[in-house]
Design a protein around this motif. Structure first.
Motif, PDB file in Angstrom:
ATOM      1  N   ARG A   1       0.835  -1.210   0.000  1.00  0.00           N
ATOM      2  CA  ARG A   1       0.000   0.000   0.000  1.00  0.00           C
ATOM      3  C   ARG A   1       0.868   1.258   0.000  1.00  0.00           C
ATOM      4  NH1 ARG A   1      -3.824   1.579   5.024  1.00  0.00           N
ATOM      5  NH2 ARG A   1      -1.771   1.636   5.989  1.00  0.00           N
ATOM      6  N   ALA A   2       1.894   1.271   0.863  1.00  0.00           N
ATOM      7  CA  ALA A   2       2.741   2.464   0.962  1.00  0.00           C
ATOM      8  C   ALA A   2       3.465   2.734  -0.357  1.00  0.00           C
ATOM      9  CB  ALA A   2       3.745   2.278   2.097  1.00  0.00           C
ATOM     10  N   ASN A   3       4.000   1.680  -0.961  1.00  0.00           N
ATOM     11  CA  ASN A   3       4.727   1.862  -2.227  1.00  0.00           C
ATOM     12  C   ASN A   3       3.792   2.332  -3.343  1.00  0.00           C
ATOM     13  OD1 ASN A   3       7.076   1.054  -0.991  1.00  0.00           O
ATOM     14  ND2 ASN A   3       6.930  -1.085  -1.678  1.00  0.00           N
ATOM     15  N   ALA A   4       2.553   1.786  -3.354  1.00  0.00           N
ATOM     16  CA  ALA A   4       1.605   2.191  -4.388  1.00  0.00           C
ATOM     17  C   ALA A   4       1.233   3.667  -4.232  1.00  0.00           C
ATOM     18  CB  ALA A   4       0.362   1.307  -4.338  1.00  0.00           C
ATOM     19  N   PHE A   5       0.983   4.110  -2.982  1.00  0.00           N
ATOM     20  CA  PHE A   5       0.665   5.520  -2.764  1.00  0.00           C
ATOM     21  C   PHE A   5       1.845   6.410  -3.107  1.00  0.00           C
ATOM     22  CE2 PHE A   5      -2.954   4.095  -0.143  1.00  0.00           C
ATOM     23  CZ  PHE A   5      -3.914   4.973  -0.629  1.00  0.00           C
ATOM     24  N   LEU A   6       3.067   5.935  -2.794  1.00  0.00           N
ATOM     25  CA  LEU A   6       4.262   6.731  -3.114  1.00  0.00           C
ATOM     26  C   LEU A   6       4.392   6.894  -4.630  1.00  0.00           C
ATOM     27  CD1 LEU A   6       6.859   8.148  -2.246  1.00  0.00           C
ATOM     28  CD2 LEU A   6       7.997   5.898  -2.234  1.00  0.00           C
ATOM     29  N   LEU A   7       4.123   5.795  -5.372  1.00  0.00           N
ATOM     30  CA  LEU A   7       4.195   5.865  -6.830  1.00  0.00           C
ATOM     31  C   LEU A   7       3.210   6.897  -7.370  1.00  0.00           C
ATOM     32  CD1 LEU A   7       5.050   4.827  -9.636  1.00  0.00           C
ATOM     33  CD2 LEU A   7       3.301   3.036  -9.385  1.00  0.00           C
ATOM     34  N   LEU A   8       1.967   6.867  -6.876  1.00  0.00           N
ATOM     35  CA  LEU A   8       0.972   7.812  -7.368  1.00  0.00           C
ATOM     36  C   LEU A   8       1.342   9.244  -6.998  1.00  0.00           C
ATOM     37  CD1 LEU A   8      -2.344   5.874  -6.699  1.00  0.00           C
ATOM     38  CD2 LEU A   8      -1.146   6.195  -8.866  1.00  0.00           C
ATOM     39  N   ASP A   9       1.903   9.428  -5.798  1.00  0.00           N
ATOM     40  CA  ASP A   9       2.322  10.781  -5.397  1.00  0.00           C
ATOM     41  C   ASP A   9       3.399  11.310  -6.342  1.00  0.00           C
ATOM     42  OD1 ASP A   9       0.537  10.721  -3.349  1.00  0.00           O
ATOM     43  OD2 ASP A   9       2.005  10.170  -1.804  1.00  0.00           O
ATOM     44  N   LEU A  10       4.365  10.441  -6.697  1.00  0.00           N
ATOM     45  CA  LEU A  10       5.425  10.865  -7.604  1.00  0.00           C
ATOM     46  C   LEU A  10       4.866  11.221  -8.985  1.00  0.00           C
ATOM     47  CD1 LEU A  10       8.247   8.295  -6.727  1.00  0.00           C
ATOM     48  CD2 LEU A  10       8.223  10.754  -6.231  1.00  0.00           C
TER      49      LEU A  10
ATOM     50  N   TYR B   1      -7.967   0.114  -2.047  1.00  0.00           N
ATOM     51  CA  TYR B   1      -7.811   1.117  -0.998  1.00  0.00           C
ATOM     52  C   TYR B   1      -8.574   2.372  -1.395  1.00  0.00           C
ATOM     53  CZ  TYR B   1      -3.738  -1.711   0.217  1.00  0.00           C
ATOM     54  OH  TYR B   1      -2.913  -2.743   0.547  1.00  0.00           O
ATOM     55  N   PRO B   2      -9.201   3.038  -0.444  1.00  0.00           N
ATOM     56  CA  PRO B   2      -9.807   4.345  -0.749  1.00  0.00           C
ATOM     57  C   PRO B   2      -8.719   5.346  -1.159  1.00  0.00           C
ATOM     58  CG  PRO B   2     -10.669   3.441   1.302  1.00  0.00           C
ATOM     59  CD  PRO B   2      -9.505   2.587   0.927  1.00  0.00           C
ATOM     60  N   TYR B   3      -8.994   6.203  -2.134  1.00  0.00           N
ATOM     61  CA  TYR B   3      -7.984   7.108  -2.662  1.00  0.00           C
ATOM     62  C   TYR B   3      -8.690   8.386  -3.122  1.00  0.00           C
ATOM     63  CZ  TYR B   3      -4.273   8.868  -5.728  1.00  0.00           C
ATOM     64  OH  TYR B   3      -3.319   9.648  -6.348  1.00  0.00           O
ATOM     65  N   ARG B   4      -8.058   9.497  -2.817  1.00  0.00           N
ATOM     66  CA  ARG B   4      -8.624  10.795  -3.238  1.00  0.00           C
ATOM     67  C   ARG B   4      -7.591  11.526  -4.090  1.00  0.00           C
ATOM     68  NH1 ARG B   4     -13.275  12.037  -0.662  1.00  0.00           N
ATOM     69  NH2 ARG B   4     -13.160  14.178  -1.433  1.00  0.00           N
ATOM     70  N   GLU B   5      -8.079  12.051  -5.187  1.00  0.00           N
ATOM     71  CA  GLU B   5      -7.204  12.798  -6.079  1.00  0.00           C
ATOM     72  C   GLU B   5      -7.980  14.017  -6.595  1.00  0.00           C
ATOM     73  OE1 GLU B   5      -5.179  12.019 -10.394  1.00  0.00           O
ATOM     74  OE2 GLU B   5      -4.835  10.505  -8.838  1.00  0.00           O
ATOM     75  N   LYS B   6      -7.417  15.190  -6.349  1.00  0.00           N
ATOM     76  CA  LYS B   6      -8.047  16.444  -6.740  1.00  0.00           C
ATOM     77  C   LYS B   6      -9.435  16.585  -6.111  1.00  0.00           C
ATOM     78  CE  LYS B   6      -5.592  16.617 -11.148  1.00  0.00           C
ATOM     79  NZ  LYS B   6      -5.699  16.664 -12.632  1.00  0.00           N
TER      80      LYS B   6
END
Length: 636
Positions: A77-86, A182-187
């Motif tokens: 989960r952490a790596n996936a969120f880090l990838l999306l943040d980058l 996982y729940p995810y929010r973008e913009k």
């Protein structure tokens, strides 16, 4: 008087048990108690120790597996969120986003795809990042990702509402594959993050040992990781498994418990709930396998006990051989008497109580032989079953009311037949005929009450019954059908004055009778009397005018109507009865298998029987029913 005292004294001196048996019994009981107690205590304490050890092992294995899974899921989960943040940070630079994805998949080779889901879109997908190398190395089609999301569109929508989920994708990918939502929010928009990853390496931590089995399940009971991949591929679910249901009911994080499954097997179980996706790690160990070493020890102790017991018994046997040998001879003599051999070749060889018992055995055999000779002679003149009951004193004195079925049969035109035969020929013919008919009665548990010239009267239900009035009635009809078949066999090759064709009529009625020993002080016989008997006799007489061979009354028909194929005949008015009596001609018992000419392939109509037996079809308008007695009147 002195002789009676001596006899009484002699009886009191007799022993109940031989000394050898007492010795073997006492030593055996002591050994069984001692060794049994030791075996029981060893088994009990051993079982407790093994149970404690098994529970500790379960708890340890379960905790280690849960920790490994939770760390892996958190890392993914952490790596996936880090990838999306980058990627979001470098949104203007597509080359940087591509490099970031490539670097991510190189560092996470078990991840097959990372997707951002959006239920507002037609295909439900906002963004897709695929690990091309993963699909090539596993020979999988990337389109499987979209196929899975279409199947789980509802789960993806729930994730966007804040519900984390872990789903099994192995049935579709044919690989140990999980999907983390996982729940995810973008913009500012509520979306979902779906990570497809292989758990092939993670499954190594879920090995199936000789005792424990550890596996991962989600909130609905779907098996996500299991040592047996076939279970995952088939989409196994443990929602009804007692360990899972208890976990959902208890609501705690971890617990160790003993439970039974639906088949009754006992298990040691342990569970640990994860903080991600409401998943849980379950560990089970079958109690029978865990306790098998203890049971093996108990068996070895039991075998040792048996061996010690056998050696002790042999020692005592050699010690008491001088007593047990004569007793064995007496036992063999008892078996001879049981088999009907009453003349014993046995002589007392000692002057003790065994010698006295031997003499008594010989005298008993002589008495039984004499009694058997008397009973055989007696039984030739009356029913053997009644003779045995009378000899045992089990016949009730006086009369008793019983529910029975009564049978009468008679040879048609017997007077005309006997006039053409010599007296010795009449007796020989009757004996041959009666032998076959009586055999039909006895083979169906009936009792021949008496012979009245060429007629036979038989009873079912007295003095003994087959269990119920219905079963007695069925047995009576079985006997009549057997008589029909036996008579057809009897008539084969017959014809002419000296060997005339025989036809009989059978009347059957069921009802209460008075059964008992009836007669005078000098001569008595066991018989049944009553209105039911008279009515059975009248049914027999009606066979000739009715053109039938077996007639039953409505009282019998009520008992057997579901088992017997009949044809209702014209009702008759019986003298002394208020309403007309219904009667039925018996055609067949379709469900019977042991009666010749009956059963499934038997006759289906009365005319078939008339054709086979040579009975003419009567004209009821011209029937004359015994004008002298005026017993019957056919109802139109």
């Amino acid at each position: 008087m002195s002789e009676q005292k001596e006899n009484q004294k002699s009886k009191n001196e007799r022993v109940k048990f031989p000394i050898g048996a007492k010795l073997v019994m006492m030593i055996s009981i002591l050994l069984i108690i001692a060794l049994g107690t030791i075996t029981l205590l060893v088994t009990l304490f051993g079982s407790e120790d093994v149970q404690i050890t098994a529970e500790e092992n379960n708890r340890t294995v379960n905790a280690q597996a849960a920790s490994s899974v939770e760390n892996e899921l958190s890392s993914i989960r952490a790596n996936a969120f880090l990838l999306l943040d980058l990627i979001n940070t470098a949104e203007s630079s597509s080359s940087f986003a591509k490099q970031a994805a490539t670097f991510y998949f190189e560092r996470n080779p078990s991840v097959a795809a990372v997707l951002v889901t959006d239920s507002r879109r037609p295909d439900g997908i906002d963004r897709t990042l695929l690990n091309t190398m993963f699909f090539l190395s596993h020979e999988l089609e990337p389109s499987l990702v979209e196929t899975f999301l279409k199947q789980e569109r509802e789960a993806a929508a729930q994730v966007e509402q804040g519900i984390m989920k872990i789903l099994n994708a192995a049935p579709l990918f044919n690989q140990p594959m999980l999907v983390l939502f996982y729940p995810y929010r973008e913009k500012g928009l509520a979306q979902g993050l779906a990570v497809f990853f292989s758990v092939e390496k993670l499954s190594d931590g879920f090995g199936q040992g000789t005792l424990q089995t550890t596996y991962l399940v989600n909130d609905t009971g779907d098996v996500l990781i299991h040592p047996d991949f076939d279970l995952i591929r088939r989409g196994a679910n443990v929602a009804s498994f007692p360990l899972f249901t208890q976990m959902r009911e208890n609501g705690d994080t971890n617990r160790q418990m003993l439970f039974r499954d639906d088949t009754g097997k006992k298990y040691f179980g342990s569970y640990t709930r994860l903080s991600l996706g409401d998943a849980a790690v379950l560990t089970t160990a079958e109690a029978a396998q865990v306790l098998e070493p203890v049971n093996d020890t108990a068996k070895r102790n039991l075998y040792l006990s048996i061996a010690v017991l056998a050696l002790s018994a042999m020692f005592v046997w050699f010690l008491s051989k001088s007593i047990s040998t004569p007793i064995k001879l007496l036992t063999a003599a008892a078996h001879q008497i049981e088999a009907g051999e009453y003349e014993l070749d046995l002589k007392p060889k000692t002057q003790d109580e065994i010698g006295l018992l031997t003499s008594s055995f010989v005298q008993m055999g002589k008495g039984l032989a004499e009694r058997e000779r008397l009973k055989d002679s007696f039984g030739r003149f009356i029913n053997k079953e009644i003779a045995e009951l009378a000899a045992q004193g089990r016949l009730a004195l006086g009369g008793e009311t019983k529910e029975t079925t009564i049978f009468f049969s008679d040879i048609r035109s017997f007077t005309a037949i006997s006039e053409k035969l010599e007296p010795f020929e009449v007796v020989g013919f009757l004996n041959e005929y009666m032998t076959q008919m009586v055999e039909c009665v006895t083979n169906t548990h009936g009792v021949v009450d008496k012979f009245i010239g060429d007629a036979i009267m038989a009873v079912w239900g007295a003095p003994t019954s087959s269990g119920s009035p219905r079963e007695d009635a069925l047995n009576c009809i079985r006997a009549a059908l057997r008589m029909r078949a036996a008579l057809m066999q009897f008539n084969r090759g017959r014809g002419g004055d000296k060997k005339p064709i025989i036809r009989i009529g059978c009347g059957i009625n069921s009802g209460p009778v008075v059964a008992g020993q009836i007669g005078s002080q000098k001569r008595m016989e066991y018989t049944v009397i009553g209105d039911a008997v008279n009515l059975a006799s009248r049914m027999e007489a009606l066979n000739k005018p009715m053109g039938t061979d077996i007639l039953i009354t409505e009282y019998t028909y009520k008992l057997v109507h579901d088992q017997v194929l009949v044809e209702e005949m014209p009702s008759v008015t019986v003298k002394g009865k208020e309403k007309p009596l219904r009667m039925f001609a018996v055609i067949n018992m379709p469900n019977e298998k042991g009666i010749p000419g009956a059963g499934e392939k038997g006759p289906t109509s009365l005319n078939q029987i008339r054709n086979v037996l040579g009975i003419p079809i009567p004209d009821f308008a011209k029937v004359n029913l015994n004008e002298d007695e005026k017993k019957y009147k056919i109802q139109s």
